[in-house]
Design a protein around this motif. Structure first.
Motif, short mmCIF file in Angstrom:
data_model
loop_
_atom_site.label_atom_id
_atom_site.label_comp_id
_atom_site.label_asym_id
_atom_site.label_seq_id
_atom_site.Cartn_x
_atom_site.Cartn_y
_atom_site.Cartn_z
N ASN A 100 0.83 -1.21 0.00
CA ASN A 100 0.00 0.00 0.00
C ASN A 100 0.86 1.26 0.00
O ASN A 100 0.55 2.22 -0.70
N ILE A 101 1.93 1.26 0.77
CA ILE A 101 2.85 2.40 0.79
C ILE A 101 3.50 2.56 -0.58
O ILE A 101 3.60 3.68 -1.11
N ARG A 102 3.93 1.46 -1.17
CA ARG A 102 4.53 1.50 -2.51
C ARG A 102 3.53 2.10 -3.51
O ARG A 102 3.89 2.94 -4.34
N TYR A 103 2.30 1.66 -3.45
CA TYR A 103 1.25 2.15 -4.35
C TYR A 103 1.02 3.65 -4.14
O TYR A 103 0.93 4.41 -5.10
N MET A 104 0.94 4.08 -2.90
CA MET A 104 0.73 5.50 -2.60
C MET A 104 1.89 6.33 -3.13
O MET A 104 1.68 7.41 -3.69
N ASN A 105 3.11 5.85 -2.96
CA ASN A 105 4.28 6.57 -3.49
C ASN A 105 4.23 6.67 -5.00
O ASN A 105 4.58 7.70 -5.57
N GLU A 106 3.80 5.60 -5.67
CA GLU A 106 3.68 5.63 -7.12
C GLU A 106 2.64 6.65 -7.54
O GLU A 106 2.83 7.37 -8.53
N MET A 107 1.54 6.73 -6.82
CA MET A 107 0.46 7.66 -7.16
C MET A 107 0.90 9.11 -6.96
O MET A 107 0.46 10.00 -7.67
N MET A 108 1.78 9.32 -5.98
CA MET A 108 2.26 10.68 -5.69
C MET A 108 3.47 11.05 -6.53
O MET A 108 3.97 12.16 -6.45
N GLY A 109 3.96 10.10 -7.33
CA GLY A 109 5.07 10.38 -8.22
C GLY A 109 6.44 10.31 -7.56
O GLY A 109 7.39 10.84 -8.07
N ASP A 110 6.53 9.69 -6.39
CA ASP A 110 7.82 9.57 -5.70
C ASP A 110 8.62 8.40 -6.23
O ASP A 110 8.20 7.44 -6.67
#
Length: 110
Positions: A100-110
């Protein structure tokens, strides 16, 4: 992709993690023969099993089902011969959080 890609991937993920069919069966709350049938393609995965397997191995359902080849393994080592279903449950929870953290980072462009 081949129709049996999901069966090959399930077996590959299990073996790479050094988890026995019996250990995986206990974690999934199924009989060990069910794991054999899943791995040889004579039984199909249901939604509940797909979710639990993906959480345990840190992969997407698309990867497990052979719809996507993208898989970045989580750096979590299974190194216990005596690993129990409860241990696998804990590992799956941690993996789900990390995914979930990985997915959130991908969505935020990190």
């Amino acid at each position: 992709m081949e129709a049996n890609t999901k069966n090959i991937r399930l077996k590959q993920l299990r073996k790479e993690s050094k988890i026995t069919q019996e250990q995986l069966a206990k974690y999934l709350d199924v009989d060990q023969t069910m794991i054999t049938k899943l791995e040889n393609g004579t039984r199909s995965l249901n939604v509940t099993l797909i979710e639990k397997i993906c959480n345990l191995f840190g992969c997407s359902d698309a990867y497990l089902m052979g719809e996507d080849d993208a898989y970045i393994p989580l750096n979590f080592a299974f190194r216990s011969n005596g690993i129990q279903a409860e241990d696998l449950e804990s590992i799956a929870v941690v993996n789900k959080i990390v995914m979930n953290i990985r997915y959130m980072n991908e969505m935020m462009g990190d």
